[in-house]
Design a protein around this motif. Structure first.
Motif: not given
Lengths: 383, 430
Positions: A17-28, A46-51, A83-90
């Motif tokens: 998930g190094a690619d930011a767009d592919a990350a499903y959950v992302r801690f930035d 931390l990037d977490i991939a879908k599935g 980010f969750l699915n590319g959307r900031p959720i703070n």
């Protein structure tokens, strides 16, 4: 607290998930402080991939649960963005995140039956009654508890409550499920059984799971990737086998599995390998230069007990050190042998119980031997 | 399975026997007997204490509330002769003779008690009996051998002996037991033929009083719930150092004398009091139209709510303390907005405490009398005030006991209803 940048352990490369767009959950660059004085989570990326099944593993107070609570929305991040699915959720309220969660003590509503517990997330979503009941029946079947809908949580065993909690977290079909030490309250046998069941549910549903535990065997069994937390920092993020066989620093080597340590000074670094002069005996051995900075710097060597042999005399290609046998514990398939090596009496070797190996005696001198690729030179820890 | 045979036999009926041949059941009971006796000895003092200081008074209370023996004991001959009287016209000589002899023989104290009771049946009995006793004593003093005619003698003492309604009223008191006090508690009474009739209009006060007592108790209980529930929630969820401070604020009234608190409220509520002065100063209320907040219904409600608030907060708090914050988190995580999560997950779990608090406050409120006494004025009086009045001023202990028993019954009925609706096992006092 030291500045995170000054931490001697290196930042860990992201393997997935190094690619930011592919990350499903992302801690930035997420930071968290409760008291405004100390950071509980220091600059988490931390990037977490879908599935994916990702486990946050670490001792208590390492910040792993805090990360989970920030993801669920119960704790605000002091700095950074999730980010969750590319959307900031703070700024998204917990009830609008649509994330399933299994709580540490299950948090099943005691005044509702199992069925009502499972209907709850569907009712608040205003799902039609028939559809909701069908889903609840399916979820109970999935956790092998059909027919238990009328019971109260108090009438169920710990394992059954655990299954209901899992079913409730999944019944509204979230894409992301968080689990906060969900097996902590179960006995050993049940815990192992549930590990496999959760793993199978993950595989068959394809949901993304973020799992928090302090139990390393649980983490190794279930995870696609493990993030080892200590002191608010991810010490290493990799697959279970990688984590066990190629720890990047002394903390990880120590925390995952059994580990022998030898302290010494770096004499030479060349081609990814180094020569290390061992404290207490002065002999030089070869090791992989994983986490050493310079010649004459201090280092700690890490050796897995099953990768060390009690050598027959005259072995070539091995590093060797002299030791003395202190204790023999018979474990059937192998004999756990404790030796004094280089002045420390806590060196463990697992000697396989085969014909080829001769019997050792307590007090006997023995030569221990290992291959350079099994010995990792890591950051120094106090001897 | 039966690799080794266990040395255990059975009786003819198949009961298990122990090694020495005694039935197993008996042996078990014997071994547990000592433990049972110890347990019994430990609770005995409390049980005895409870029986002597609570059970006995309640039994006495119930006896007094139906007891009607004062007149019977003082005038035994009269009631024997009374059976023969047809009640159509003035009694004949034998009944007068019986009355004369009873009055002559009864002690002054007996006549005093009897005449007090007779006065409840018909007024003026008391003065008639006292006068008669005095005169009969004087008559027998001058003529110890007096033997009639008794009718003439009594009428000679007082004309009221000629009034047939006095004789009729005796009929109410002929039985040793009476429900008259209970009837009185609901503005009813016995007619002369023991038929139930309404009290005269000017003496009907108790029905209104019961309704008012019930209303005050309900309003106070609801007010305590409305004010106490959020405080209890705050107490249960705040960090320890704040919640301790808040707890002290809740408990402070408990450590202050009841009278001091009521007087403090009087200072606040009176027409020249703090609240009215402030309102006038803010020009929200005209100086001439200050609010009447004391010596009435409102005063009783305000002060009782404040006094009984801790009785609501503490049981609710103790239950809320046991509700893990994880439930609210779980509910929100499952998609419920905070308000829905609170109503559907938190409130139901706090109900056992609410039930306990409501019952506790209601029971204390329904029998309250100090606050209404001091700030209640005329339309803030409760049944407790009248029980106290009959106990210490009118000395009508029968009526006071009857009202006490009715209160007790009302509370028991409330318990029963609560048990049917919520289940008493569900109640948690802390």
């Amino acid at each position: 607290m030291s500045d995170p940048g000054a931490n001697p352990r290196p930042a860990v490369p992201r393997t997935l998930g190094a690619d930011a767009d592919a990350a499903y959950v992302r801690f930035d660059n997420v930071q968290k402080s409760y008291d405004g004085v100390t950071l509980v989570v220091k600059s988490l990326n931390l990037d977490i991939a879908k599935g994916e099944f990702l486990t946050m593993l670490g001792p208590s107070g390492s910040g792993k649960t805090t990360c989970l609570m920030m993801l669920a929305g119960f704790e605000p991040a002091t700095h950074g963005e999730i980010f969750l699915n590319g959307r900031p959720i703070n700024n998204v309220a917990p009830h609008k995140r649509g994330i399933g969660m299994v709580f540490q003590n299950y948090a099943l509503f005691p005044h509702m039956s199992v069925e009502e517990n499972l209907l709850f997330p569907l009712e608040v979503r205003r799902m039609p009654r028939d559809e909701a009941r069908r889903r609840v029946g399916k979820a109970l079947e999935m956790v092998e508890l059909p027919g238990f809908g009328g019971r109260r949580p108090a009438q169920l065993s710990g394992g059954q409550q655990q299954r209901v909690a899992v079913a409730r977290a999944l019944v509204f079909e979230p894409d992301l499920v968080l689990m906060d030490e969900p097996l902590g309250a179960l006995d050993k046998q049940l815990r192992e059984q549930m590990q496999y069941e959760i793993k199978h549910i993950h595989e068959s549903l394809g949901v993304t799971v973020v799992y928090v535990t302090h139990d390393q065997s649980e983490a190794l069994t279930m995870s696609d990737r493990i993030a080892v937390f200590d002191d608010g920092v991810i010490q290493q993020l990799s697959t279970p086998d990688e984590l066990y066989e190629r720890p990047q620093n002394s903390f990880v080597a120590h925390f995952i599995g059994e580990n022998n340590t030898l302290h010494g000074t770096v004499a030479d670094i060349r081609n990814g390998e180094c020569r290390v002069a061992i404290d207490g005996c002065g002999e030089e051995v070869s090791a992989l230069a994983v986490n050493v900075e310079r010649v004459n710097g201090r280092t700690t060597l890490s050796l897995r007990p099953e990768r060390v042999e009690i050598a027959p005399p005259g072995t070539d290609g091995f590093n060797t050190l002299e030791g003395r046998v202190e204790e023999l514990i018979y474990l059937g398939d192998h004999i756990r042998t404790r030796l004094t090596v280089a002045g420390h009496d806590d060196f463990i070797v697992k000697v396989p119980n085969t014909h080829a190996h001769r019997r050792l005696k307590i007090g006997e001198a023995a030569t221990i031997a290992w291959l350079t690729e099994d010995c990792r030179a890591l950051d120094p820890i106090a001897s | 399975m039966a690799a080794t045979s266990i040395d255990m036999s059975t009786t003819a009926t198949g009961e298990l026997l122990t090694a020495d041949g005694r039935p197993l059941k008996e042996s078990l009971q014997r071994s547990l007997r000592r433990r049972k006796l110890t347990a019994l000895a430990l609770v005995a003092p409390a049980v005895v204490f409870l029986f002597v200081l609570f059970g006995m008074p309640v039994i006495y209370l119930m006896t007094w509330s139906v007891d009607d023996t004062q007149v019977n004991n003082a005038l035994p001959r009269t009631f024997a002769a009374y059976q023969q009287w047809d009640g159509e016209e003035l009694p004949s000589e034998p009944l007068y003779e019986a009355m004369f002899k009873d009055v002559a023989e009864a002690s002054g104290i007996q006549i005093g008690r009897a005449s007090t009771r007779m006065n409840y049946a018909k007024s003026k009995w008391k003065s008639l009996m006292k006068k008669t006793k005095r005169q009969v004593k004087a008559l027998l003093g001058t003529d110890p051998d007096f033997a009639g005619p008794y009718k003439e003698a009594l009428i000679g003492i007082d004309k009221r002996w000629e009034d047939i309604s006095f004789w009729h009223s005796l009929g109410i008191m002929k039985d040793p037991y009476t429900l008259g006090y209970y009837l009185n508690s609901f503005d009813l009474q016995y007619g002369f033929g023991k038929e139930v009739v309404q009290q005269p209009e000017n003496r009907r006060i108790y029905k209104t009083l019961w309704m008012r007592t019930l209303m005050i108790s309900v309003i106070v209980t609801l007010a305590c719930l409305a004010l106490g529930y959020p405080v209890a929630h705050l107490l249960a969820t705040l960090p320890l150092r704040y919640s301790n401070l808040l707890m002290i604020c809740v408990l402070m009234p408990f450590w202050t004398s009841l009278l001091v608190r009521i007087v403090a409220w009087m200072i606040m509520l009176q027409q020249e009091g703090v609240i009215n002065d402030t309102l006038v100063w803010l020009r929200l209320v005209g100086d001439e139209s200050r609010w009447q907040m004391m010596y009435n219904f409102t005063g009783t409600i305000i002060v009782m709510t404040q006094i009984l608030l801790p009785f609501m907060i503490l049981p609710v708090y103790s239950v809320m303390k046991g509700i893990s914050p994880a439930y609210m988190k779980a509910a929100q995580n499952l998609g419920a907005p905070p308000a829905i999560a609170f109503l559907r997950v938190y409130v139901p779990q706090s109900l056992p405490g609410v039930g306990a608090g409501v019952i506790l406050v209601f029971i204390v409120a329904i029998g309250y009398f100090i606050t209404p006494e001091l700030v209640g004025g005329k339309d803030g009086q409760m049944i407790g005030n009248y029980i106290a009045y009959h106990l210490k001023s009118s000395l009508n202990w029968g009526l006071a006991s009857a009202m006490g028993v009715i209160l007790l019954t009302a509370i028991l009925i409330l318990y029963w209803v609560y048990d049917r609706v919520v289940g008493i096992d569900n109640m948690k006092m802390g």
